[in-house]
Write a protein that holds these residues in place. Structure first.
Motif, PDB file in Angstrom:
ATOM      1  N   ALA A   8      26.344  -2.509  -6.550  1.00  0.00           N
ATOM      2  CA  ALA A   8      25.426  -1.397  -6.240  1.00  0.00           C
ATOM      3  C   ALA A   8      25.958  -0.560  -5.084  1.00  0.00           C
ATOM      4  CB  ALA A   8      24.049  -1.951  -5.902  1.00  0.00           C
ATOM      5  N   ALA A  13      25.330  -0.188 -10.903  1.00  0.00           N
ATOM      6  CA  ALA A  13      23.903  -0.463 -11.138  1.00  0.00           C
ATOM      7  C   ALA A  13      23.310  -1.235  -9.966  1.00  0.00           C
ATOM      8  CB  ALA A  13      23.759  -1.275 -12.421  1.00  0.00           C
ATOM      9  N   ALA A 226      14.172   2.705 -10.046  1.00  0.00           N
ATOM     10  CA  ALA A 226      15.185   3.748 -10.297  1.00  0.00           C
ATOM     11  C   ALA A 226      15.133   4.818  -9.212  1.00  0.00           C
ATOM     12  CB  ALA A 226      14.956   4.376 -11.676  1.00  0.00           C
TER      13      ALA A 226
END
Ligand code: 3PY
Length: 259
Positions: A8, A13, A226
């Motif tokens: 990350a 992700a 998100a």
């Protein structure tokens, strides 16, 4: 766990997890098998006692995720129990000062050349089984492998966040937005709408990044996770068992009213 955070940090992700408030080996294993990077066993606000925490750690590893414990309070004996149960990271609520952060690190580390200040006792009977590659070397690798996550969730903590982030051994600042809003005098659940909370959130994120540490944020949906990833946070939950059960069962109950 660390690999998912580094992924990350390098723009990949985010590290995504689930939050457990209920006890149960089979529940923990089921949740862990759904594909998240980690599952957090919430011994602060969940209904999860010491023995259930131990059982959940093994269940989560078996299900394919990293087990994390949020302990009820900043108490060295609680860190010791959670570490010895085989957690890959410990989340400590309400860290407010750099002195407190340093004391947390001290309790989390075995005494060693790198960590002479460590005071963790050496009797980890069950934890090694939860680290597949390093199980045999647990006493040597635990200091590096196990992440220290402190929660920033009060006005005082935000004022000290740069110094807390700079404390050696602290791996992540994790924002508890509900408690943060409450400590600022607002209704906890309104946190997303409060500019002062959002400003504080940016400051904590920057403090973590400037110190080269990870930043996490509580989230109860993929959408919120998100949005936080977009802001630069690396570590979010995307749900919690009690929230999922309540939402799904209430909806189905409402549908049944039409029968
Ligand atoms: C908070 O939002 O205050 C938390 O600690 C998340 O459980």
């Amino acid at each position: 766990l660390r690999a998912t955070l580094e992924r990350a940090q390098q723009g990949g992700a985010p590290s995504i997890g689930q939050w457990m408030e209920f006890p149960g080996y089979t529940l923990a294993r089921t949740i862990a098998s759904l594909g998240s990077d980690w599952v957090l066993v919430d011994c602060e606000h969940g209904n999860i006692a010491d023995n259930e925490m131990y059982l959940a750690m093994g269940a989560i590893v078996t299900g394919g995720a990293s087990p994390i414990v949020r302990i009820p309070a900043d108490e060295p004996w609680m860190m010791k129990r959670a570490l010895d149960s085989g957690a890959h990271a410990i989340m400590i609520p309400m860290c407010e000062t750099p002195e407190q952060a340093a004391a947390i690190v001290k309790a989390m580390k075995y005494p060693s050349k790198e960590w002479p200040q460590g005071i963790r006792g050496a009797g980890a009977m069950f934890a090694p089984a939860n680290f597949s590659q390093n199980g045999g070397d647990y006493l040597k690798t635990a200091n590096d492998n196990i992440l220290v996550i402190v929660q920033i969730e009060s006005r005082l903590a935000v004022e000290n966040c740069e110094k807390i982030a700079a404390t050696e051994g602290i791996d992540m600042l994790f924002i508890g937005p509900n408690d943060l809003a409450a400590s600022m005098g607002y209704f906890a659940l309104d946190h997303a709408k409060i500019p002062e909370v959002q400003e504080a959130t940016k400051r904590v994120l920057k403090a973590a990044k400037d110190a080269g540490k990870f930043a996490g944020h509580f989230a109860l949906s993929a959408g919120i996770a998100a949005a936080k990833a977009q802001q630069g946070f690396e570590f979010m939950n995307c749900g919690a068992d009690i929230v999922a059960i309540t939402a799904w069962m209430s909806e189905e109950m409402a549908n049944c009213k039409e029968l």
